[in-house]
Design an enzyme around this catalytic site. Structure first.
Site, PDB file in Angstrom:
ATOM      1  N   HIS A  41      41.887  46.993  91.606  1.00  0.00           N
ATOM      2  CA  HIS A  41      41.388  47.308  90.258  1.00  0.00           C
ATOM      3  C   HIS A  41      42.603  47.695  89.421  1.00  0.00           C
ATOM      4  O   HIS A  41      42.828  48.861  89.114  1.00  0.00           O
ATOM      5  CB  HIS A  41      40.367  48.440  90.300  1.00  0.00           C
ATOM      6  CG  HIS A  41      39.118  48.122  91.081  1.00  0.00           C
ATOM      7  ND1 HIS A  41      39.098  48.069  92.455  1.00  0.00           N
ATOM      8  CD2 HIS A  41      37.858  47.835  90.663  1.00  0.00           C
ATOM      9  CE1 HIS A  41      37.861  47.774  92.861  1.00  0.00           C
ATOM     10  NE2 HIS A  41      37.102  47.623  91.799  1.00  0.00           N
ATOM     11  N   SER A  99      49.465  51.587  88.330  1.00  0.00           N
ATOM     12  CA  SER A  99      49.789  51.391  89.741  1.00  0.00           C
ATOM     13  C   SER A  99      50.448  50.036  90.022  1.00  0.00           C
ATOM     14  O   SER A  99      51.358  49.971  90.871  1.00  0.00           O
ATOM     15  CB  SER A  99      48.558  51.583  90.611  1.00  0.00           C
ATOM     16  OG  SER A  99      47.476  50.789  90.175  1.00  0.00           O
ATOM     17  N   GLU A 117      42.146  42.072  88.429  1.00  0.00           N
ATOM     18  CA  GLU A 117      41.530  42.727  87.279  1.00  0.00           C
ATOM     19  C   GLU A 117      40.442  41.815  86.734  1.00  0.00           C
ATOM     20  O   GLU A 117      40.694  40.647  86.445  1.00  0.00           O
ATOM     21  CB  GLU A 117      42.574  43.032  86.208  1.00  0.00           C
ATOM     22  CG  GLU A 117      42.005  43.614  84.935  1.00  0.00           C
ATOM     23  CD  GLU A 117      41.127  44.837  85.183  1.00  0.00           C
ATOM     24  OE1 GLU A 117      40.003  44.858  84.637  1.00  0.00           O
ATOM     25  OE2 GLU A 117      41.556  45.751  85.919  1.00  0.00           O
ATOM     26  N   ASP A 142      37.056  39.788  90.760  1.00  0.00           N
ATOM     27  CA  ASP A 142      36.562  41.026  91.333  1.00  0.00           C
ATOM     28  C   ASP A 142      37.445  41.448  92.505  1.00  0.00           C
ATOM     29  O   ASP A 142      37.730  40.652  93.409  1.00  0.00           O
ATOM     30  CB  ASP A 142      35.111  40.817  91.808  1.00  0.00           C
ATOM     31  CG  ASP A 142      34.565  42.040  92.504  1.00  0.00           C
ATOM     32  OD1 ASP A 142      34.230  43.020  91.813  1.00  0.00           O
ATOM     33  OD2 ASP A 142      34.487  42.029  93.751  1.00  0.00           O
ATOM     34  N   GLY A 143      37.869  42.689  92.504  1.00  0.00           N
ATOM     35  CA  GLY A 143      38.790  43.157  93.528  1.00  0.00           C
ATOM     36  C   GLY A 143      38.181  43.240  94.909  1.00  0.00           C
ATOM     37  O   GLY A 143      38.859  42.990  95.913  1.00  0.00           O
ATOM     38  N   ASP A 168      40.968  51.361  93.437  1.00  0.00           N
ATOM     39  CA  ASP A 168      40.870  52.372  92.379  1.00  0.00           C
ATOM     40  C   ASP A 168      39.789  51.953  91.383  1.00  0.00           C
ATOM     41  O   ASP A 168      40.078  51.615  90.233  1.00  0.00           O
ATOM     42  CB  ASP A 168      42.241  52.504  91.695  1.00  0.00           C
ATOM     43  CG  ASP A 168      42.227  53.509  90.555  1.00  0.00           C
ATOM     44  OD1 ASP A 168      41.336  54.369  90.529  1.00  0.00           O
ATOM     45  OD2 ASP A 168      43.118  53.400  89.686  1.00  0.00           O
TER      46      ASP A 168
END
EC number: 2.1.1.266
Length: 286
Positions: A41, A99, A117, A142-143, A168
């Protein structure tokens, strides 16, 4: 999904998360073999603390702003502040690294990073940040789904036996997010059991997290560590009073590193009496 991290960049939760991420990266790079990192994310990777979004909440002042002013003496905190300074030298005095930027900063030429993302605008900005960095792949997806697709990590003939997965999520579904995250971690550990995993989570009322702790302890990891920071008492379900990191298969001595960091952060970033931190094993290493 409506969450935008730009409103919260550099706050106390980012401080804890990013100090932890850099400590994990430094443990990875202590050995010569190439490593892989996945940020599920990722956000936009780089934030401007003088933007309208950041100024509207002012959260960075109570996080990175206060930490720079206090500058507690600890190598892991100094490492983080040095990375923030490096980001600002490159991108301007009001910038703050997300991050993905920190992963790229801390890892080496032979290492590889995948970032995910889902929001198109954020993913586009993330691609811009890393347009000249061949180590970093940006996926607009989608992560959680990417964890299934990208683990175990390999690039051509290279298989990565060491690495980090950072999860995250925005927790827009609140406690239901834990169901999704824990299921993804269980599947990922089956696919890539030697990887290290870090799940960030918010703390409102800690007693509401007891089921999460119990379920996390049953994951098929060799060891599981909790690192938590509260900047005020957890007496209101309407605000984020702190945050934590669930670390699965963490590197050797990360518990000692973070046990030295967390009390200093609690003192420096306290917003009310009752600020505290803890570093506790859910499952101790054999």
């Amino acid at each position: 999904m409506n969450y935008r991290h730009a409103f919260h960049a550099g706050n106390h939760a980012d401080v804890l998360k990013h100090i932890t991420v850099l400590a994990l990266c430094d443990a990875l790079t202590a050995k010569p073999a190439a490593a892989f990192a996945l940020d599920t994310h990722a956000g936009r990777g780089l934030y401007a603390l003088d933007s309208n979004s950041a100024q509207r909440t002012g959260e960075a002042e109570g996080g990175i702003g206060r930490l720079i002013a206090e500058a507690p003496k600890h190598p892991a905190i100094a490492r983080y502040l040095s990375a923030v300074r490096a980001c600002r030298q490159e991108h301007g005095s009001a910038s703050y690294p997300g991050s993905p930027w920190l992963l790229a900063h801390a890892l080496r030429e032979q290492d590889r990073i995948a970032t995910c993302e889902l929001q198109p605008e954020e993913a586009n900005q993330l691609s811009t940040v890393f347009v000249r960095d061949p180590r970093v792949a940006v996926h607009e997806r989608d992560g959680y789904a990417a964890m299934k697709a990208l683990l175990p990590p390999r690039l051509g003939e290279t298989r990565y036996n060491r690495g980090l997965v950072l999860i995250d999520p925005p927790y827009e579904a609140q406690l239901e997010e834990f169901d999704t995250a824990l299921a993804a971690l269980r599947d990922a550990l089956a696919r890539w059991p030697q990887g290290s995993y870090a799940l960030w989570y918010p703390i409102k009322l800690r007693r509401s997290l007891q089921q999460f702790y119990r379920r996390a302890a049953t994951l098929p990891a060799k060891s599981s560590l909790l690192v938590e920071l509260q900047v005020r008492p957890d007496d209101s379900p309407l605000r984020m009073n702190g945050s934590g990191m669930l670390l699965l298969n963490p590197p050797w001595q990360i518990d000692q590193t973070m046990a030295g960091v967390v009390p200093l952060l609690a003192k420096a970033l306290a917003e009310e009496a009752g600020a505290e931190g803890r570093v506790d094993w859910l499952v101790r290493p054999a």
